[in-house]
Scaffold this motif. Sequence first.
Motif, short mmCIF file in Angstrom:
data_model
loop_
_atom_site.label_atom_id
_atom_site.label_comp_id
_atom_site.label_asym_id
_atom_site.label_seq_id
_atom_site.Cartn_x
_atom_site.Cartn_y
_atom_site.Cartn_z
N HIS A 82 -38.69 14.83 -81.17
CA HIS A 82 -39.02 14.45 -82.41
C HIS A 82 -38.18 14.93 -83.72
O HIS A 82 -38.02 14.36 -84.68
CB HIS A 82 -40.30 14.62 -82.69
CG HIS A 82 -41.14 14.40 -83.96
ND1 HIS A 82 -41.34 13.25 -84.32
CD2 HIS A 82 -41.34 15.17 -84.82
CE1 HIS A 82 -41.84 13.08 -85.58
NE2 HIS A 82 -41.76 14.25 -85.88
N LEU A 83 -37.74 16.24 -83.49
CA LEU A 83 -37.02 17.02 -84.60
C LEU A 83 -35.79 16.15 -84.68
O LEU A 83 -35.25 15.98 -85.92
CB LEU A 83 -36.68 18.29 -84.36
CG LEU A 83 -35.89 18.96 -85.08
CD1 LEU A 83 -36.57 19.04 -86.62
CD2 LEU A 83 -35.83 20.38 -84.91
N ASN A 84 -35.19 15.57 -83.61
CA ASN A 84 -33.67 15.24 -83.80
C ASN A 84 -33.85 13.81 -84.38
O ASN A 84 -32.84 13.37 -85.18
CB ASN A 84 -32.96 15.03 -82.39
CG ASN A 84 -32.41 16.48 -82.26
OD1 ASN A 84 -31.72 17.17 -82.86
ND2 ASN A 84 -32.39 16.74 -80.70
N LEU A 85 -34.90 12.93 -84.23
CA LEU A 85 -35.06 11.58 -85.01
C LEU A 85 -35.19 12.08 -86.59
O LEU A 85 -34.54 11.27 -87.50
CB LEU A 85 -36.53 11.29 -84.58
CG LEU A 85 -36.46 10.54 -83.11
CD1 LEU A 85 -37.92 9.95 -82.97
CD2 LEU A 85 -35.35 9.48 -82.95
N GLN A 86 -35.94 13.29 -86.73
CA GLN A 86 -35.74 13.50 -88.29
C GLN A 86 -34.24 14.05 -88.84
O GLN A 86 -34.02 13.40 -89.74
CB GLN A 86 -36.79 14.73 -88.43
CG GLN A 86 -38.30 14.46 -88.21
CD GLN A 86 -39.10 15.61 -88.52
OE1 GLN A 86 -38.91 16.49 -87.60
NE2 GLN A 86 -40.06 15.40 -89.35
N LEU A 87 -33.70 14.86 -87.87
CA LEU A 87 -32.50 15.02 -88.30
C LEU A 87 -31.30 14.35 -88.39
O LEU A 87 -30.28 14.50 -89.07
CB LEU A 87 -32.06 16.26 -87.32
CG LEU A 87 -32.94 17.36 -87.27
CD1 LEU A 87 -32.29 18.78 -86.55
CD2 LEU A 87 -32.98 18.19 -88.67
N SER A 88 -31.53 12.95 -87.66
CA SER A 88 -30.54 12.12 -87.64
C SER A 88 -30.05 11.32 -88.99
O SER A 88 -29.09 10.96 -89.24
CB SER A 88 -30.96 10.86 -86.43
OG SER A 88 -32.20 10.14 -87.02
N ALA A 89 -31.26 11.39 -89.75
CA ALA A 89 -30.85 10.87 -91.16
C ALA A 89 -29.83 11.81 -91.78
O ALA A 89 -29.05 11.19 -92.77
CB ALA A 89 -32.37 10.89 -92.07
N ARG A 105 -25.60 20.83 -84.19
CA ARG A 105 -24.26 19.78 -84.28
C ARG A 105 -24.68 19.33 -85.57
O ARG A 105 -25.53 18.77 -86.12
CB ARG A 105 -24.43 18.93 -83.21
CG ARG A 105 -23.21 17.78 -83.50
CD ARG A 105 -23.16 16.65 -82.46
NE ARG A 105 -22.80 17.29 -81.14
CZ ARG A 105 -22.60 16.54 -79.87
NH1 ARG A 105 -22.82 15.38 -79.94
NH2 ARG A 105 -22.28 17.06 -78.85
N VAL A 106 -23.14 19.21 -86.58
CA VAL A 106 -23.50 18.77 -87.89
C VAL A 106 -22.16 17.72 -87.95
O VAL A 106 -21.05 17.90 -87.82
CB VAL A 106 -23.12 19.82 -89.02
CG1 VAL A 106 -22.81 19.21 -90.32
CG2 VAL A 106 -24.19 20.63 -88.76
N SER A 107 -22.32 16.42 -88.12
CA SER A 107 -21.32 15.46 -88.73
C SER A 107 -20.60 15.79 -89.86
O SER A 107 -21.05 16.35 -90.86
CB SER A 107 -21.74 14.07 -88.54
OG SER A 107 -20.89 13.30 -89.03
N TYR A 108 -19.21 15.53 -89.85
CA TYR A 108 -18.46 15.66 -91.20
C TYR A 108 -19.17 14.79 -92.37
O TYR A 108 -18.75 15.36 -93.43
CB TYR A 108 -17.31 15.60 -90.82
CG TYR A 108 -16.48 16.36 -89.82
CD1 TYR A 108 -16.99 17.73 -89.81
CD2 TYR A 108 -15.61 16.04 -88.68
CE1 TYR A 108 -16.24 18.59 -88.85
CE2 TYR A 108 -15.10 16.79 -87.79
CZ TYR A 108 -15.37 18.18 -87.89
OH TYR A 108 -14.92 18.97 -86.90
N THR A 109 -19.77 13.94 -91.81
CA THR A 109 -20.41 13.25 -93.11
C THR A 109 -21.65 13.56 -93.30
O THR A 109 -22.61 12.85 -94.15
CB THR A 109 -20.28 11.61 -92.52
OG1 THR A 109 -20.93 11.33 -91.36
CG2 THR A 109 -18.74 11.10 -92.45
#
Length: 413
Positions: A82-89, A105-109
């Motif tokens: 559930h947390l990763n669904l929130q973080l995906s934004a 994990r952090v995308s460069y964008t």
Amino acid sequence: MEQIRFGILLKTIVLQCFITRSVLSIQKREWIDTPTARLTEGDVVCFSDYMEMWIHSVRIEGLGLWLSGALNIQVNMASLDHLNLQLSACAFSLHKDPDKNFIFRVSYTGCFVQQQHGYHVLTLNLVKRINRFGGRPHSFMMKCPLVSVLPSREQIQCDPEYIQVTRQVPYDNWDNELQWSLSLSDHLIVALEDASLIQMNIGMSGPDITVQGRRREVLSPVKVMENEGNFLALKLVSGQYAYSMEATCPKAEKTVLHIFKRRMGLTKRGSRDNEALTVSNVSVNQTDNFTAHETSAFVTLIIPTAQILQTKTCAGSKRLLQPFYRVDVVLTFKQTNHKMQWTMENTLPCTAIPAASHITSSPGPNTTASSTLNFKHESLTTEQPLLDRLHQRAPLEEMTAEFPTTNSPHTQT
């Protein structure tokens, strides 16, 4: 009396030897089982599209507080899905490692990532709770070099016997050369020079690496939306890095193409999280008449055979025709700024020339001419180097023109 003393001394020596052997055995087992390289808190690993930081479980509460304040969300570490669904934004994700610590994990964008002096930079202010009334702040910086050009092209050649895949050899984010091995189906790993152990041939030509194998020995059947294909589950691996050489060959009688969706640069080796890539655009250089479907793992293109199929005289027999086609595709994904440039050249079995037929080997106005496939059908243990055989083939045609944008009803813009 002397015999009693000798007996006690002998028992003592035997007992000490047993204890010493047990201790050494435990130490040896711990040395074998312990990984040679462990991440420490704050270590950052840089990949092509994202960076990762290892966070100890005792400090994960601090990350939760930072995420809650920065993203204005309720953070529940007990439910990572559930947390990763929130973080995906914000193009973030959080996963546990085998030791119950965490990988962030952090995308460069992603949100709050800045470009500073040639680096992607994200600063985390994490609080380590000391008691119930307060904590001590600690600042961590995630920092990785900017990479302007990524290897995004894959060229696949199939014929009735062989599959061949060519990609550019990747470097890490600091342009360092990596020592690569081959991984087939994620469990058979061999050095490049031992590729024959997994029934593959390897050739290096300039910046490119080419792998080749017999279809019946290295491909696995795959079914996508009621259509069948053959899949090569091959990667280059080096340390924590993986690099996709995965490819598909279509069934001989159909022009239904399966493109495996993946990030084209360096990714985390053995990553267990199933990141879903969503296609935002598909374009085909040879025709605008195609249908695209998308699953979690593949993009399937259905192209009318008449739009792309050509024929040429079969080598060794002027009475036979050999059908072939080439398709150049560009995929754009919502989750990455880099496009996937995919080329498939498929040569079909030779057939008899129909009565009153003529050879139609010249491409149409919107078709890219296919390079001549010249697979060598000798044993994989041949003494002739594969590189020499590669030089005998006509070079693959480079795609330099701007591809037209095609908005299929099944793609999103």
